[in-house]
Design an enzyme around this catalytic site. Structure first.
Site, PDB file in Angstrom:
ATOM      1  N   GLY A 118       0.801  -1.207  -0.030  1.00 43.54           N
ATOM      2  CA  GLY A 118       0.155   0.026   0.041  1.00 43.54           C
ATOM      3  C   GLY A 118       1.018   1.185  -0.136  1.00 43.54           C
ATOM      4  O   GLY A 118       0.453   2.346   0.403  1.00 43.54           O
ATOM      5  N   GLY A 154      -0.671   4.707  -0.762  1.00 42.29           N
ATOM      6  CA  GLY A 154      -1.767   5.366  -0.122  1.00 42.29           C
ATOM      7  C   GLY A 154      -1.310   6.477   0.550  1.00 42.29           C
ATOM      8  O   GLY A 154      -0.117   6.731   0.637  1.00 42.29           O
ATOM      9  N   ILE A 198      -0.768  -1.946  -5.841  1.00 44.04           N
ATOM     10  CA  ILE A 198      -1.456  -2.240  -7.136  1.00 44.04           C
ATOM     11  C   ILE A 198      -1.574  -0.848  -7.972  1.00 44.04           C
ATOM     12  O   ILE A 198      -2.035  -0.925  -9.092  1.00 44.04           O
ATOM     13  CB  ILE A 198      -2.830  -3.084  -7.012  1.00 44.04           C
ATOM     14  N   TYR A 211     -15.375  -2.562   7.599  1.00 45.84           N
ATOM     15  CA  TYR A 211     -14.006  -2.255   7.969  1.00 45.84           C
ATOM     16  C   TYR A 211     -13.463  -2.338   9.386  1.00 45.84           C
ATOM     17  O   TYR A 211     -12.583  -2.966   9.736  1.00 45.84           O
ATOM     18  CB  TYR A 211     -13.937  -0.548   7.666  1.00 45.84           C
ATOM     19  N   LYS A 246     -11.014  -4.842  11.086  1.00 46.15           N
ATOM     20  CA  LYS A 246      -9.770  -4.444  11.837  1.00 46.15           C
ATOM     21  C   LYS A 246      -9.771  -5.177  13.372  1.00 46.15           C
ATOM     22  O   LYS A 246      -8.742  -5.579  13.650  1.00 46.15           O
ATOM     23  CB  LYS A 246     -10.098  -3.078  11.992  1.00 46.15           C
ATOM     24  N   ILE A 251      -6.576  10.588   9.887  1.00 49.31           N
ATOM     25  CA  ILE A 251      -5.236  11.073   9.709  1.00 49.31           C
ATOM     26  C   ILE A 251      -5.412  12.277   8.501  1.00 49.31           C
ATOM     27  O   ILE A 251      -6.107  12.000   7.720  1.00 49.31           O
ATOM     28  CB  ILE A 251      -4.404  10.149   9.099  1.00 49.31           C
TER      29      ILE A 251
END
Ligand code: AKB
Length: 314
Positions: free
Chosen positions: A8, A11, A35, A142, A146, A172
């Site tokens: 990732g 990201g 990706i 999600y 997690k 964030i």
């Protein structure tokens, strides 16, 4: 940490983590994978590899060929996109993590860091100063991935002594790479619109409090935890907190520097997700065990965000 692989890497967090790690450990020792099409910065370096975390053979090949000893597994589907496609979120977030842990176990990787989120908490958790140990009953896919991911990491630690570490991140806020598909993305959008002298319509109500952190603190927390002496860690997953903010408070802070900025409010389906999460997080275990402490408050972050985004605009 000698040979590091980051998934990732294109990201929001991954892109800044790669830069930071390359400064410390040398560009040749930090292999960036994703990706997505790499940014110019990543494209210009040899250390970018196309990698789908669902392709376990490719992941294993890279780990062996590059002699990887540490993995920062940042590839994930966030909360809002996860609700549009829960099956995809399940595959990427859980099967992806399982592949990383299993390759790490089979190929002798020493440490795996993977982020968790405040999304592990559901409506029955305390809203203020939510502790590390409290009911974990998320209402999003999600959040479900997690919670399960945290347990999976703990399982690999207990059963196979794989050094797994994780942080429950709040929203964030960052200036370099846009977040993608989260409920807290509006906070970044506020700054971007303000710097472009555009008004913004927030999909989260003005007075909804959520926990937030500025990116430099998030990167600092990841690296600090990854480097902490194992004997000091009383748990594998830690809450980390920096600021409790409502959209209206962020707007007021921006208006101190850009007084013409205007924000309107039109809550959508993401409001319900935000309301299921805590307002502030108790991170005393992180503060005690590995000296966690954020550097940025709201106004310091706003000044830095506006400066960085303005520079980019120029
Ligand atoms: C999201 O909004 O989905 C993420 C998170 C809080 O984990 N930023």
């Amino acid at each position: 940490m000698k040979r590091i692989l980051v998934t990732g890497a294109c990201g929001q967090i991954g892109s800044e983590l790669v830069k930071y790690l390359r400064n410390i450990f040398g560009a040749e020792n930090v292999i960036a994978t994703d990706i997505k099409k790499p940014s110019d910065f990543l494209k210009a370096t040899d250390g970018f590899h196309y990698l789908d975390v669902l392709n376990m053979d490719e992941l294993a090949r890279l780990v062996v060929e590059e002699d990887v000893d540490t993995i920062f597994h940042m590839a994930a589907i966030l909360s809002a996109v996860g609700e549009q496609n829960p099956q995809l979120a399940y595959r990427i977030n859980l099967q992806g993590l399982m592949n990383v842990l299993e390759v790490a176990r089979q190929k002798g990787v020493r440490q795996v860091f993977a982020p968790s989120s405040i999304a592990v908490f559901g409506p029955d958790a305390p809203k203020e100063n939510t502790p590390d140990d409290t009911p974990l009953n998320p209402t999003t896919m999600y959040g479900v991935t997690k919670v399960a991911g945290e347990k999976l990491m703990q399982y690999y630690y207990l059963k196979y002594q794989l050094d797994t570490r994780s942080l429950r991140f709040p929203g964030i806020i960052s200036s370099e790479t846009a977040p993608g598909g989260g409920t807290t993305d509006f906070a970044v959008d506020l700054y971007v619109h303000a710097v472009h002298h555009q008004s913004y319509t927030s999909y989260i109500q003005a007075d909804t409090p959520l926990p937030f952190m500025y990116m430099p603190d998030a990167i600092k927390a990841i690296v600090q935890l990854a480097q902490a002496d194992d004997s000091r860690l009383s748990r594998r997953v830690y809450n980390v907190h920096a600021m409790r903010l409502t959209p209206a408070e962020i707007v007021r802070s921006i208006q101190k520097y850009l007084p013409d900025f205007e924000c309107y409010y039109q809550p959508d389906h993401r409001q319900q997700i935000a309301e299921s999460w805590p307002h502030s997080i108790d991170d005393q275990n992180a503060r005690r065990d590995w000296n966690w402490q954020p550097d940025y408050d709201l106004d310091a972050m706003t000044r830095d965000m506006i400066e960085k985004l303005s520079q980019k605009l120029k």
